[in-house]
Design an enzyme around this catalytic site. Structure first.
Site, short mmCIF file in Angstrom:
data_model
loop_
_atom_site.label_atom_id
_atom_site.label_comp_id
_atom_site.label_asym_id
_atom_site.label_seq_id
_atom_site.Cartn_x
_atom_site.Cartn_y
_atom_site.Cartn_z
N GLU A 45 -4.50 -2.45 1.81
CA GLU A 45 -4.26 -1.78 0.52
C GLU A 45 -3.09 -2.48 -0.16
OE1 GLU A 45 -2.17 2.32 -0.97
OE2 GLU A 45 -3.43 2.46 0.82
N LYS A 134 -6.40 11.17 0.88
CA LYS A 134 -5.15 10.70 1.48
C LYS A 134 -4.18 11.86 1.62
CE LYS A 134 -1.86 8.19 -0.77
NZ LYS A 134 -1.12 7.01 -1.28
#
Length: 215
Positions: A45, A134
């Site tokens: 990421e 998340k």
């Protein structure tokens, strides 16, 4: 041929580890990415706090390997999400839900992983089509939050980010996390140029996740 949304999600879940890359410049970010890849990390990421983040994603995508998934992090709006996707991002992560970003990612069939810190936010994210939510900030919420959410929402696919370490990764997995996001606890060596330590830590995280899942 571009990898499908189902394949991206499958690889992230199978590996269980997303390396969150924050860096001072594009070169450092690229070197962290290489070190993570050597350690067996399946998904990277690249956060949009990195200067020239889109360029870093594009560079990694160009030289890339099909074994490593490239994602964009700290994506706050649909404009940034579209820039990231055009650069080669295969998944998009946000610190909090943005409904227009969710719509854009759904339109292009790119997994969107918004942050949530309450059960209401988890439900809102899922209603907007988030396949993985998340849990953020993980260091404040802790593994007990994941376990508590999974009680009324067993269908929730949760990925904590923040506060995940080698010492507690098993707690996060055992609480019901589908994957974990690790930043500073994995990439700290970059500040002193010790990229070998990142590779070593990545291998240890991958192994710890396997062990926790096998229990």
């Amino acid at each position: 041929m571009p990898i499908s949304k189902i394949e991206v999600l499958g690889k992230i879940v199978a590996s269980g580890l997303v390396a969150v890359i924050r860096a001072e410049n594009p070169d450092q970010a690229a070197r962290i990415a290489d070190a993570c890849a050597l350690g067996g990390v399946a998904a990277l990421e690249i956060t949009f706090t990195v200067p020239g983040a889109a360029g870093v994603i594009e560079h990694l995508a160009r030289k890339g390997s099909n074994d490593i998934l490239l994602g964009a992090g700290t994506v706050l709006d649909p404009e940034t999400a579209r820039i990231a996707i055009l650069a080669g991002a295969q998944f998009v992560v946000s610190p909090a839900l943005n409904t227009e970003t969710a719509r854009l990612c759904n339109r292009y069939q790119v997994p969107y992983m918004p942050g949530a810190a309450t059960i209401g936010e988890v439900i809102a994210a899922m209603e907007c089509g988030a396949d993985v939510v998340k849990v953020f900030p993980g260091e404040i919420l802790g593994p007990a939050f994941v376990k508590a959410v999974k009680g009324p929402l067993p269908q929730a696919q949760l990925m904590p980010t923040g506060g995940v370490s080698l010492e507690n990764v098993d707690q996060w997995i055992n609480a019901g996390s589908v994957a974990i996001g690790v930043g500073g606890n994995l990439t700290a060596g970059a500040k002193t140029g010790d990229f070998a330590s990142i590779t070593k830590l990545a291998r240890q995280f991958v192994e710890k996740i396997k062990e926790a899942r096998a229990q």
